[in-house]
Write a protein that holds these residues in place. Structure first.
Motif, short mmCIF file in Angstrom:
data_model
loop_
_atom_site.label_atom_id
_atom_site.label_comp_id
_atom_site.label_asym_id
_atom_site.label_seq_id
_atom_site.Cartn_x
_atom_site.Cartn_y
_atom_site.Cartn_z
N ALA A 21 0.85 -1.19 0.00
CA ALA A 21 0.00 0.00 0.00
C ALA A 21 0.89 1.24 0.00
O ALA A 21 1.88 1.31 0.70
N ALA A 22 0.53 2.21 -0.83
CA ALA A 22 1.29 3.46 -0.89
C ALA A 22 1.17 4.17 0.45
O ALA A 22 0.14 4.13 1.10
N ARG A 23 2.26 4.83 0.88
CA ARG A 23 2.22 5.61 2.11
C ARG A 23 3.17 6.78 1.95
O ARG A 23 4.12 6.74 1.19
N ALA A 24 2.86 7.82 2.68
CA ALA A 24 3.71 9.01 2.66
C ALA A 24 4.63 8.96 3.87
O ALA A 24 4.22 8.58 4.96
N ILE A 25 5.89 9.33 3.67
CA ILE A 25 6.87 9.34 4.74
C ILE A 25 7.13 10.79 5.12
O ILE A 25 7.48 11.62 4.27
N HIS A 26 6.98 11.10 6.40
CA HIS A 26 7.19 12.47 6.90
C HIS A 26 8.67 12.84 6.82
O HIS A 26 9.54 12.08 7.23
N LEU A 27 8.94 14.05 6.29
CA LEU A 27 10.32 14.53 6.20
C LEU A 27 10.58 15.77 7.03
O LEU A 27 11.65 15.89 7.62
N ALA A 28 9.64 16.73 7.06
CA ALA A 28 9.93 17.99 7.74
C ALA A 28 8.67 18.66 8.27
O ALA A 28 7.68 18.78 7.56
N ASP A 29 8.72 19.10 9.46
CA ASP A 29 7.77 19.93 10.21
C ASP A 29 6.29 19.73 9.89
O ASP A 29 5.52 20.67 9.85
N GLY A 30 5.88 18.51 9.70
CA GLY A 30 4.47 18.22 9.49
C GLY A 30 3.92 18.66 8.16
O GLY A 30 2.76 18.50 7.87
N LYS A 31 4.78 19.22 7.32
CA LYS A 31 4.30 19.78 6.06
C LYS A 31 5.01 19.25 4.82
O LYS A 31 4.70 19.67 3.72
N LEU A 32 5.97 18.35 4.96
CA LEU A 32 6.68 17.82 3.79
C LEU A 32 6.81 16.31 3.92
O LEU A 32 7.30 15.81 4.94
N TYR A 33 6.36 15.62 2.88
CA TYR A 33 6.35 14.16 2.84
C TYR A 33 6.88 13.70 1.50
O TYR A 33 6.93 14.46 0.54
N ILE A 34 7.25 12.42 1.44
CA ILE A 34 7.60 11.79 0.16
C ILE A 34 6.74 10.55 0.02
O ILE A 34 6.46 9.86 1.01
N ALA A 35 6.31 10.29 -1.21
CA ALA A 35 5.51 9.08 -1.48
C ALA A 35 5.95 8.51 -2.82
O ALA A 35 6.28 9.24 -3.75
N PHE A 36 5.95 7.19 -2.90
CA PHE A 36 6.25 6.51 -4.15
C PHE A 36 4.92 5.98 -4.67
O PHE A 36 4.21 5.27 -3.98
N VAL A 37 4.62 6.36 -5.89
CA VAL A 37 3.34 6.04 -6.49
C VAL A 37 3.62 5.26 -7.77
O VAL A 37 4.50 5.63 -8.55
N PRO A 38 2.88 4.16 -8.00
CA PRO A 38 3.24 3.27 -9.10
C PRO A 38 2.98 3.79 -10.51
O PRO A 38 3.62 3.35 -11.45
N TYR A 102 5.95 13.35 -4.82
CA TYR A 102 5.76 11.98 -5.28
C TYR A 102 6.76 11.64 -6.36
O TYR A 102 7.17 12.48 -7.16
N GLU A 103 7.16 10.39 -6.36
CA GLU A 103 8.01 9.85 -7.41
C GLU A 103 7.22 8.71 -8.03
O GLU A 103 6.72 7.83 -7.33
N CYS A 104 7.06 8.78 -9.34
CA CYS A 104 6.25 7.79 -10.07
C CYS A 104 7.15 6.69 -10.62
O CYS A 104 8.22 6.97 -11.14
N GLY A 105 6.70 5.45 -10.51
CA GLY A 105 7.44 4.34 -11.08
C GLY A 105 8.54 3.85 -10.15
O GLY A 105 8.60 4.22 -8.99
N ASP A 110 16.12 7.67 -10.87
CA ASP A 110 15.23 8.79 -10.52
C ASP A 110 14.95 8.81 -9.02
O ASP A 110 14.93 9.87 -8.40
N ILE A 111 14.72 7.64 -8.44
CA ILE A 111 14.44 7.57 -7.00
C ILE A 111 15.66 7.99 -6.20
O ILE A 111 15.55 8.74 -5.22
N ALA A 112 16.85 7.54 -6.61
CA ALA A 112 18.08 7.93 -5.92
C ALA A 112 18.30 9.45 -6.02
O ALA A 112 18.64 10.11 -5.03
N ALA A 113 18.08 10.02 -7.21
CA ALA A 113 18.25 11.46 -7.40
C ALA A 113 17.22 12.23 -6.56
O ALA A 113 17.54 13.25 -5.95
N THR A 114 15.99 11.73 -6.50
CA THR A 114 14.96 12.35 -5.67
C THR A 114 15.39 12.35 -4.21
O THR A 114 15.25 13.36 -3.51
N ALA A 115 15.92 11.22 -3.75
CA ALA A 115 16.37 11.11 -2.36
C ALA A 115 17.44 12.14 -2.06
O ALA A 115 17.39 12.83 -1.03
#
Length: 191
Positions: A21-38, A102-105, A110-115
């Motif tokens: 299941a897709a989920r968002a990971i919290h990164l900063a101050d309750g307002k920034l997340y990352i999610a991987f979407v297929p 979000y990062e698609c695929g 691309d995922i490493a560069a996003t990170a």
């Protein structure tokens, strides 16, 4: 210390990489997340279902691309990426909502560069240490695409190449610790 706010959960029927299941990971101050979407279709579905969140992506990971394996992003790319995120965070129509990058695929480059770029944002804009930024990103599926040591190394390079250039620290000959005041450019000695 205050508890970290829970991530905004995307709808459970959406499946992320490897069928989870897709989920968002919290990164900063309750307002920034990352999610991987297929897929793009899944992104559109999430946007329709979760209008309380602002989903965004960026051109920068593609531009940085294959260089992620050999070098940190150029300081001008980091600055531009950070400015793009800050513009969204400060936009009156977006600011009240959490941002979900979000990062698609599943393209590992691309995922490493996003990170690396999101980690650079955490280091430069949020003042988070590179190893802490890497640990926050490691809570997602990122480590399946970039080894933690490589991610930390790139973020340490960002710290050296970008942050130290913005806020230079003076050398101290008297054994004290030199400090700087960000923005003011003033350096003082602490014994």
């Amino acid at each position: 210390p205050p508890e970290e706010p829970p991530p905004p959960p995307p709808p459970q029927e959406e499946q992320g990489p490897r069928g989870r299941a897709a989920r968002a990971i919290h990164l900063a101050d309750g307002k920034l997340y990352i999610a991987f979407v297929p897929s793009d279709a899944a992104v559109r579905s999430l946007i329709r279902a979760r209008q309380d969140l602002f989903f965004f992506s960026n051109w920068a990971p593609e531009d940085y691309g294959n260089r992620v394996w050999t070098e940190a992003p150029h300081p001008s790319l980091v600055r531009e990426f950070c400015e793009d995120v800050q513009i969204l965070r400060n936009h009156p129509g977006v600011a009240p909502r959490p941002l979900v990058y979000y990062e698609c695929g599943e393209n590992p480059t691309d995922i490493a560069a996003t990170a690396v770029l999101l980690g650079a944002y955490l280091v430069v804009e949020e003042g988070i240490l590179p190893e802490v930024a890497a640990a926050r990103l490691a809570r997602s599926e990122i480590l399946a695409h970039i080894p933690l040591q490589v991610l930390q190394s790139r973020l340490e390079d960002v710290g050296q190449r970008v942050v130290r250039r913005l806020f230079p620290i003076a050398e101290d000959d008297e054994g004290g610790v030199a400090t700087c005041t960000p923005g003011a450019g003033e350096v003082s000695r602490v014994s």
